[in-house]
Design a protein around this motif. Sequence first.
Motif, PDB file in Angstrom:
ATOM      1  N   TRP A 166       0.877  -1.177   0.000  1.00 41.03           N
ATOM      2  CA  TRP A 166       0.000   0.000   0.000  1.00 41.03           C
ATOM      3  C   TRP A 166       0.908   1.219   0.000  1.00 41.03           C
ATOM      4  O   TRP A 166       1.820   1.324   0.839  1.00 41.03           O
ATOM      5  N   GLY A 169      -0.729   7.619  -3.393  1.00 40.58           N
ATOM      6  CA  GLY A 169      -1.009   7.826  -4.812  1.00 40.58           C
ATOM      7  C   GLY A 169      -0.622   9.233  -5.251  1.00 40.58           C
ATOM      8  O   GLY A 169      -0.546  10.160  -4.432  1.00 40.58           O
ATOM      9  N   ARG A 251      -1.105   5.351 -10.739  1.00 38.64           N
ATOM     10  CA  ARG A 251      -1.521   3.958 -10.911  1.00 38.64           C
ATOM     11  C   ARG A 251      -0.529   3.200 -11.802  1.00 38.64           C
ATOM     12  O   ARG A 251      -0.116   2.086 -11.491  1.00 38.64           O
ATOM     13  N   LEU A 268      -5.073  -3.821  -8.711  1.00 38.55           N
ATOM     14  CA  LEU A 268      -4.851  -2.521  -8.071  1.00 38.55           C
ATOM     15  C   LEU A 268      -6.158  -1.978  -7.534  1.00 38.55           C
ATOM     16  O   LEU A 268      -7.188  -2.094  -8.193  1.00 38.55           O
ATOM     17  N   TRP A 270      -7.792   1.569  -5.845  1.00 37.59           N
ATOM     18  CA  TRP A 270      -7.597   2.973  -5.498  1.00 37.59           C
ATOM     19  C   TRP A 270      -8.214   3.162  -4.119  1.00 37.59           C
ATOM     20  O   TRP A 270      -9.446   3.055  -3.973  1.00 37.59           O
ATOM     21  N   TRP A 276      -2.769   3.773  -3.345  1.00 37.43           N
ATOM     22  CA  TRP A 276      -2.922   2.538  -4.119  1.00 37.43           C
ATOM     23  C   TRP A 276      -2.543   1.312  -3.300  1.00 37.43           C
ATOM     24  O   TRP A 276      -1.509   1.307  -2.631  1.00 37.43           O
TER      25      TRP A 276
END
Length: 285
Positions: A166, A169, A251, A268, A270, A276
């Motif tokens: 984790w 992003g 991403r 993946l 969001w 991410w």
Amino acid sequence: VSTTEPSAVAQGHAAGRQAIPAPSQVIEGGSPDRFGYEWEHYPELRPDYERQFLRWTAPLPRDSWRDKTFLDVGCGMGRNSFWPMTYGARGGVAIDLDERSLAAARHTLAPYPTVRIVKGSAYELPYRDEFDVVFSIGVIQILEFPERAIQRMCQAAKPGGKVLIWVYGRENNGWIVHGLSPLRRMVLSRLPVPLVHFLSLPAAGLIYPVIQAGLLNSIEYFREARGFSFRHLRSIIFDQFLPRIAHYWSRDEVLGMMRRAELHDIQLEWVNQVSWTAVGTKAPA
Ligand SMILES: C[S@@+](CC[C@H](N)C(=O)[O-])C[C@H]1O[C@@H](n2cnc3c(N)ncnc32)[C@H](O)[C@@H]1O
């Protein structure tokens, strides 16, 4: 590649595999000394940590942990090893570089003696083909050589096992990348940690009412944060102020790192529209 710091991802891509870092770089990059202060001062296991954990590990639902072994890389105070044990995991290893973090993890995980607390680096995981799940939450993005750590995590996973990360992003975090990150890199990460901790108090005092008033509600994370206590919010702001390095990846960048680690069935998620989760499977033997 859009990151806040010179991109080790890009370097790793160009070079194929990342070089083994010298010990001084290990300490510099991951800021374990600085995070040790955080876990010493915020060692409590809050109930809302479980909701966070379930979001960070969304591709691995509660049932999937039953009878599994795991490796928690950069375990901090051990909260993310705690929840899998409550879901019936068999046991595992929680590893970190900092003694104060390890002391907090020992306390958190005292009810689960099948979790070993080990001092070690994400770059030098002494395991091969061993764990059903290898995960690292909130760590890979603060490392100077993130792909090196992911490769090591893959080695530690059993053939057919899962590797989960984790990370922050890039999407919806432009204000951090262009505002907070330069400040953190040039000022905050050079200040003594107690002073940074003190500064997190007025920062939280400013942001808390804004979040509570719902002014940032367009982003899921801030809707979620309305349920955080002031102390929890302060600890998150402090955590953001601490590291010498913090990458914010898009991403595609996260997907690229997982692919270059030769993981399969990459998924993946969001998370809260600001971060991410990526999970992949190590090839069967
Ligand atoms: C942001 S904290 C996250 C802790 C924990 N994963 C969590 O989510 O609560 C980052 C952690 O990574 C650890 N760390 C930093 N560099 C490391 C390295 N090279 N190897 C292992 N752990 C490292 C720090 O000591 C710190 O506990």
